[in-house]
Design a protein around this motif. Structure first.
Motif, PDB file in Angstrom:
ATOM      1  N   ALA A   1       0.823  -1.207   0.000  1.00  0.00           N
ATOM      2  CA  ALA A   1       0.000   0.000   0.000  1.00  0.00           C
ATOM      3  C   ALA A   1       0.857   1.257   0.000  1.00  0.00           C
ATOM      4  O   ALA A   1       0.565   2.223  -0.717  1.00  0.00           O
TER       5      ALA A   1
ATOM      6  N   THR B   1      -7.334   3.645  -6.916  1.00  0.00           N
ATOM      7  CA  THR B   1      -6.616   2.555  -6.260  1.00  0.00           C
ATOM      8  C   THR B   1      -5.494   3.110  -5.404  1.00  0.00           C
ATOM      9  O   THR B   1      -5.265   2.654  -4.272  1.00  0.00           O
TER      10      THR B   1
ATOM     11  N   ALA C   1      -7.029   4.620  -2.313  1.00  0.00           N
ATOM     12  CA  ALA C   1      -7.419   3.593  -1.346  1.00  0.00           C
ATOM     13  C   ALA C   1      -6.197   3.039  -0.620  1.00  0.00           C
ATOM     14  O   ALA C   1      -6.240   2.747   0.582  1.00  0.00           O
ATOM     15  N   ALA C   2      -5.085   2.910  -1.351  1.00  0.00           N
ATOM     16  CA  ALA C   2      -3.846   2.444  -0.721  1.00  0.00           C
ATOM     17  C   ALA C   2      -3.383   3.436   0.341  1.00  0.00           C
ATOM     18  O   ALA C   2      -2.885   3.043   1.407  1.00  0.00           O
TER      19      ALA C   2
ATOM     20  N   ILE D   1      -5.181   2.794   3.471  1.00  0.00           N
ATOM     21  CA  ILE D   1      -4.633   1.625   4.169  1.00  0.00           C
ATOM     22  C   ILE D   1      -3.413   2.022   4.988  1.00  0.00           C
ATOM     23  O   ILE D   1      -3.251   1.611   6.142  1.00  0.00           O
TER      24      ILE D   1
ATOM     25  N   MET E   1      -7.877  -3.613   1.408  1.00  0.00           N
ATOM     26  CA  MET E   1      -7.918  -3.477  -0.041  1.00  0.00           C
ATOM     27  C   MET E   1      -7.359  -4.728  -0.706  1.00  0.00           C
ATOM     28  O   MET E   1      -6.435  -5.367  -0.201  1.00  0.00           O
TER      29      MET E   1
ATOM     30  N   GLY F   1      -8.592  -2.538  -8.452  1.00  0.00           N
ATOM     31  CA  GLY F   1      -8.603  -2.644  -7.005  1.00  0.00           C
ATOM     32  C   GLY F   1     -10.021  -2.717  -6.473  1.00  0.00           C
ATOM     33  O   GLY F   1     -10.970  -2.225  -7.105  1.00  0.00           O
TER      34      GLY F   1
ATOM     35  N   GLY G   1     -12.261  -3.329  -2.422  1.00  0.00           N
ATOM     36  CA  GLY G   1     -12.113  -3.600  -0.998  1.00  0.00           C
ATOM     37  C   GLY G   1     -13.142  -2.894  -0.159  1.00  0.00           C
ATOM     38  O   GLY G   1     -14.171  -2.412  -0.657  1.00  0.00           O
TER      39      GLY G   1
ATOM     40  N   HIS H   1     -14.163  -0.108   3.095  1.00  0.00           N
ATOM     41  CA  HIS H   1     -13.787   1.180   3.655  1.00  0.00           C
ATOM     42  C   HIS H   1     -13.491   1.086   5.149  1.00  0.00           C
ATOM     43  O   HIS H   1     -13.335   2.110   5.808  1.00  0.00           O
TER      44      HIS H   1
ATOM     45  N   TYR I   1     -14.584   0.032  -5.504  1.00  0.00           N
ATOM     46  CA  TYR I   1     -13.795  -0.680  -6.502  1.00  0.00           C
ATOM     47  C   TYR I   1     -13.499   0.227  -7.680  1.00  0.00           C
ATOM     48  O   TYR I   1     -14.137   1.265  -7.874  1.00  0.00           O
TER      49      TYR I   1
END
Length: 354
Positions: free
Chosen positions: A211, A233, A236-237, A240, A255, A269, A271, A273, A286
């Motif tokens: 991530a 993506t 989102a990383a 994380i 994720m 990607g 996952g 939240h 996604y």
């Protein structure tokens, strides 16, 4: 991103042997730190773990350990045992290098499998932690490189909040030390990444190390198709990474990268939240790289992820929001079985109940 593999195993083993070979003249019959084993028995355990992990990567069983073991009956001295540690470390490193990235083999905790990176991290942890035990028993100082400890923590201890000192954090995470503001751990476990299978894809859990690389502009260790990863993506990383640094990251609720079985290339990607709320509701999100769209990948992956989540006792429903202008995503969410539950000027809200 720094790889986790044969180089790290060799570095850990070499550092341990340099320290321990200088202390072979001491009494290795004493207890190794907090363990019930002697120092010699602990060294034998290191070698046994290294060859067992090599056997898993070589044999690639999916439901058990390869049924073999090594014996130390021929080892007349501690020097002999350390020679075995060196040999098994070399065999393990070679097995890691010979194993393709997508291969997974059985390991019981917590998701029943690990890839070469996970096995490497477990092997390094065994070497570092048990060398510490032996050194403590013999009364000698030991501190491995901080980078090795960070490699391990960001791969198989995603649930452990980072500390200011990687070695002290790893000792605490393995029940061997104290950290200010944290209660000692009576029991501990590492956590390999979760992989959820779908028909044409695998959903591969993203570690904190991956991530951090993704949100910094890297690949996260994945081979992406053209145009990937998509910007959301990377966003989102970043979430994380923030959760990991705060100590609230739970890997199964993080994720996943969608990887095609046919060529091992990442296409998007997907996952959660965060963990489910008190009512058992978890939110999903996604995206796909542009050149992967139109192939049904998102629908297939969301069905697999939803089935995995709703099979759990702590999940009652899944929730997702989609922009009103995003007709493609609306199609994905509808085909997966989600139903429209509310809307506003910008978004539709969907729910899927178990």
């Amino acid at each position: 991103m720094r790889d986790m593999g044969g180089d790290q195993v060799e570095e850990a083993v070499a550092g341990a042997l340099a320290l321990l070979r200088a202390a072979t003249g001491q009494d290795w019959g004493v207890k190794a730190g907090r363990l019930d084993w002697s120092c010699r028995r602990t060294a034998e355990h290191i070698a046994s773990d290294l060859i067992a992990y090599a056997g898993q990567l070589a044999g690639r069983p999916t439901d058990r350990y390869v049924p073999f073991d090594i014996t130390f009956a021929e080892c007349e001295s501690v020097e002999d045992v350390l020679d075995v540690v060196e040999a098994t470390g070399a065999l393990f490193s070679a097995a890691i290098r010979a194993t393709p990235r997508e291969v997974r083999a059985f390991h019981p905790y917590p998701f029943r499998s690990a890839n070469r990176e996970g096995f490497a991290a477990m092997g390094v942890t065994e070497v570092l932690a048990h060398t510490h035990d032996i050194a403590e028993g013999l009364g000698i100082a030991y501190e491995p490189p901080a980078a090795l400890c960070e490699d391990v923590l960001t791969r198989i201890f995603p649930h452990v909040r980072p500390g200011p000192d990687h070695w002290r954090t790893l000792l605490w995470a393995t029940g061997r030390g104290e950290l200010p503001g944290r209660a000692p751990l009576p029991t501990w476990r590492w956590s390999n990444n979760l992989v959820i299978p779908a028909e044409r894809l695998t959903l591969q859990g993203v570690t904190p190390a991956a991530a951090a690389d993704l949100c910094a502009g890297g690949t996260g260790g994945f081979e992406w198709i053209e145009g990937g990863p998509f910007e959301s993506t990377r966003d989102a990383a970043g979430a994380i990474v923030k959760a990991y640094e705060a100590g609230v990251h739970r890997p199964e609720w993080g994720m996943f990268v969608l990887v095609r079985r046919e060529d091992g290339r990442a296409v998007g990607g997907m996952g959660f939240h965060g963990v489910p709320d008190e009512e058992g509701r978890a939110e999903v999100g996604y995206d796909l790289a542009e050149f992967a769209r139109g192939n049904g990948y998102a629908t297939e992956a969301l069905r697999a992820l939803s089935a995995w989540a709703l099979a759990r006792e702590d999940v009652t429903s899944l929730f997702a929001t989609v922009d009103r202008t995003n007709s493609l995503s609306q199609g994905v969410i509808s085909r997966t079985g989600f139903t429209l539950v509310s809307e506003d000027e910008e978004q539709y809200a969907y729910e899927l109940r178990g």
